[in-house]
Motif scaffolding. Structure first.
Motif, PDB file in Angstrom:
ATOM      1  N   GLU A 192      77.192  71.838   1.129  1.00 37.79           N
ATOM      2  CA  GLU A 192      77.505  72.788   2.179  1.00 37.79           C
ATOM      3  C   GLU A 192      78.405  72.211   3.275  1.00 37.79           C
ATOM      4  O   GLU A 192      79.433  72.773   3.617  1.00 37.79           O
ATOM      5  N   TRP A 193      78.001  71.077   3.863  1.00 32.06           N
ATOM      6  CA  TRP A 193      78.739  70.578   5.022  1.00 32.06           C
ATOM      7  C   TRP A 193      78.778  69.055   5.165  1.00 32.06           C
ATOM      8  O   TRP A 193      79.696  68.512   5.791  1.00 32.06           O
ATOM      9  N   ALA A 194      77.792  68.343   4.616  1.00 25.51           N
ATOM     10  CA  ALA A 194      77.688  66.902   4.877  1.00 25.51           C
ATOM     11  C   ALA A 194      78.840  66.096   4.291  1.00 25.51           C
ATOM     12  O   ALA A 194      79.051  64.948   4.687  1.00 25.51           O
ATOM     13  N   TRP A 195      79.596  66.685   3.353  1.00 22.76           N
ATOM     14  CA  TRP A 195      80.766  65.993   2.808  1.00 22.76           C
ATOM     15  C   TRP A 195      81.800  65.696   3.886  1.00 22.76           C
ATOM     16  O   TRP A 195      82.658  64.818   3.724  1.00 22.76           O
ATOM     17  N   ARG A 196      81.715  66.399   5.024  1.00 24.19           N
ATOM     18  CA  ARG A 196      82.669  66.185   6.117  1.00 24.19           C
ATOM     19  C   ARG A 196      82.397  64.877   6.879  1.00 24.19           C
ATOM     20  O   ARG A 196      83.307  64.318   7.506  1.00 24.19           O
ATOM     21  N   LEU A 197      81.158  64.414   6.845  1.00 25.71           N
ATOM     22  CA  LEU A 197      80.786  63.246   7.655  1.00 25.71           C
ATOM     23  C   LEU A 197      81.571  61.981   7.321  1.00 25.71           C
ATOM     24  O   LEU A 197      81.985  61.251   8.239  1.00 25.71           O
ATOM     25  N   PRO A 198      81.804  61.643   6.032  1.00 23.99           N
ATOM     26  CA  PRO A 198      82.596  60.436   5.753  1.00 23.99           C
ATOM     27  C   PRO A 198      84.000  60.490   6.332  1.00 23.99           C
ATOM     28  O   PRO A 198      84.556  59.454   6.728  1.00 23.99           O
ATOM     29  N   PHE A 199      84.597  61.687   6.413  1.00 24.96           N
ATOM     30  CA  PHE A 199      85.920  61.803   7.029  1.00 24.96           C
ATOM     31  C   PHE A 199      85.847  61.519   8.522  1.00 24.96           C
ATOM     32  O   PHE A 199      86.728  60.866   9.094  1.00 24.96           O
ATOM     33  N   ALA A 200      84.779  62.001   9.178  1.00 23.24           N
ATOM     34  CA  ALA A 200      84.612  61.745  10.604  1.00 23.24           C
ATOM     35  C   ALA A 200      84.418  60.259  10.876  1.00 23.24           C
ATOM     36  O   ALA A 200      84.945  59.713  11.854  1.00 23.24           O
ATOM     37  N   VAL A 201      83.687  59.586  10.001  1.00 24.39           N
ATOM     38  CA  VAL A 201      83.491  58.140  10.145  1.00 24.39           C
ATOM     39  C   VAL A 201      84.840  57.417  10.051  1.00 24.39           C
ATOM     40  O   VAL A 201      85.118  56.487  10.812  1.00 24.39           O
ATOM     41  N   GLY A 202      85.691  57.842   9.112  1.00 25.73           N
ATOM     42  CA  GLY A 202      87.009  57.232   8.980  1.00 25.73           C
ATOM     43  C   GLY A 202      87.837  57.362  10.246  1.00 25.73           C
ATOM     44  O   GLY A 202      88.523  56.421  10.664  1.00 25.73           O
ATOM     45  N   GLY A 203      87.775  58.534  10.873  1.00 28.63           N
ATOM     46  CA  GLY A 203      88.500  58.714  12.119  1.00 28.63           C
ATOM     47  C   GLY A 203      87.991  57.814  13.222  1.00 28.63           C
ATOM     48  O   GLY A 203      88.765  57.235  13.992  1.00 28.63           O
TER      49      GLY A 203
END
Length: 441
Positions: A195-206
């Motif tokens: 649903e949504w948690a796949w976005r978290l690794p991208f935020a960590v990269g930023g």
């Protein structure tokens, strides 16, 4: 290897070591971030694909997401062509800062980008644009990082140092992408991942990008005109961008060798880091936590092995080490045929044992590619060769692996990978015989 003045005039030996460590952290940190941000998209493709490319067939949706993954590579040669000459003629530091800043901002944008449900087709278009911008910005990253690294390396230990910058830090970035995916999957669960948690690794990269931007902002400029104007024509700074391209054309056999040396190992790299994990998650519906855990274990092996493989190359000669390891890659490709149905134990075997051979090659390819370019066009030559090799061979690898599996032609993938690996050895040795190896010959 041509002599070069130190990047900054430091008289006390203790201070010099401190500066070297700081430079290594900034240089290697940027390389790690690039690979984190680049690979996290590939790792998350199975989860983001329904949000941007919805379809009744999950394989079709995944292939669309992987097509965008491959499209990002198309922009890399353009970025290399624009930024490479700037790095060779004007400023290494400027190019490094552009690269790391755009990668960090792009990851942050993907982490909050609305999907198809909110924006329709526009969501997929924006995602594609972001990937193209990443490709442009990182086009010269490999070239400038390796050019600096090989000039900083102690004489006779170039392989070990390039194994650190072009091996360990690369795998550290890849490992962090896989480990963050593993931790998010394990803590959030499968439903949240979809649903949504796949976005978290991208935020960590930023977020990591902010730290690397700071480290790189403190680096001195390493392109010192007075240090290289005294050298021969293949070493000194070229006066115009046209001179850079003319000089690169004069060593075009080296460029072809760089493309194949890089491209052949990237077929394996992206098959093991993107294609096989996405096949496990998206096609065979394996437990994603196990998939990411196994992938992370494979990358740990790569991180540990990289400096030792570099030292091995210094000891036996780079050409011999490259030839041995690249030929071992040929039977390794055929291990992909074992993973033809859902089986986490088979996935483990292919990823860990086959992946070890891939990792040994990954530890060495940056060093070998950099030795093939003279200093006058080292950044541009390695950047162009890297971008073309990764675009033509690496970016298409996950798509080909899964598509051929879907088309019941899985045997074609290892045949293709083996042919390119063998060709890279042949062209490298032709270039070496004609005097186009400039470091560690």
């Amino acid at each position: 290897m041509s002599s070069v003045a130190p990047p900054i005039a430091i008289r006390q030996e203790g201070e010099k070591h401190v500066t070297s460590r700081k430079m290594t952290a900034g240089l290697g940190g940027g390389v790690a971030l690039e690979w984190y941000d680049w690979n996290v998209y590939g790792i998350m493709a199975a989860f983001l694909s329904p949000h941007f490319f919805p379809s009744t067939d999950p394989t079709t949706s995944l292939l669309a997401a992987l097509a965008v993954f491959g499209a990002g590579f198309v922009a890399r040669p353009v970025g290399a062509a624009i930024l490479g000459p700037i790095a060779d003629r004007i400023s290494h530091k400027t190019v490094m800062m552009i690269s790391v800043t755009v990668m960090a901002l792009s990851s942050l944008l993907i982490s909050v980008l609305p999907g198809y449900k909110d924006w329709g087709v526009a969501a997929a278009v924006v995602l594609l644009v972001i990937r193209l911008l990443q490709g442009l910005a990182t086009g010269a990253e490999a070239g400038v990082a390796n050019a600096i690294a090989i000039e900083l390396a102690p004489p006779g230990k170039e392989g070990r140092y390039l194994g650190l910058i072009g091996g360990t830090f690369i795998q550290l970035g890849t490992f962090c992408a896989s480990m963050v995916a593993f931790l998010v999957s394990a803590s959030m669960g499968a439903d949240a991942m979809r649903e949504w948690a796949w976005r978290l690794p991208f935020a960590v990269g930023g977020a990591l990008g902010l730290l690397v931007i700071y480290l790189r902002s403190t680096l001195p400029e390493t392109l010192i005109e007075r240090a290289v104007h005294r050298q021969d024509d293949l070493s000194r700074i070229q006066e115009t961008t046209g001179d850079v391209w003319r000089k690169l054309w004069s060593v075009r056999l080296s460029l072809l060798a760089v493309i194949l040396v890089i491209g052949s190992v990237q077929i394996a790299n992206y098959a093991w880091n993107g294609g096989l994990p996405n096949m496990a998650n998206g096609v065979f519906k394996e437990n994603s936590t196990w998939v990411y855990g196994i992938t992370s274990l494979m990358i740990v092996i790569w991180i540990i092995a990289s400096p030792f493989i570099g030292a091995f190359a210094d000891k036996v000669r780079p050409s011999r080490a490259f030839t041995l390891l690249r030929l071992l890659l040929i039977p390794c490709f055929f291990l992909t045929l074992l993973y033809s149905e859902k089986s986490i134990s088979t996935f483990f075997f292919v990823m860990v044992f086959g992946g070890a051979i891939v990792g040994f090659n990954m530890a060495l390819y940056n060093f070998i590619a950099t030795t093939l370019m003279p200093r006058a066009v080292r950044t541009t030559g390695v950047a162009i060769g890297y971008a073309l090799g990764v675009t033509i061979f690496g970016g298409t690898s996950p798509y080909l692996l899964i598509w051929l599996q879907h088309a019941n032609l899985p045997w074609l993938f290892p045949v293709y990978g083996s042919f390119v690996a063998l060709l890279s050895v042949v062209v490298y040795h032709i270039a070496k015989k004609r005097g186009h190896v400039y470091v560690g010959n």
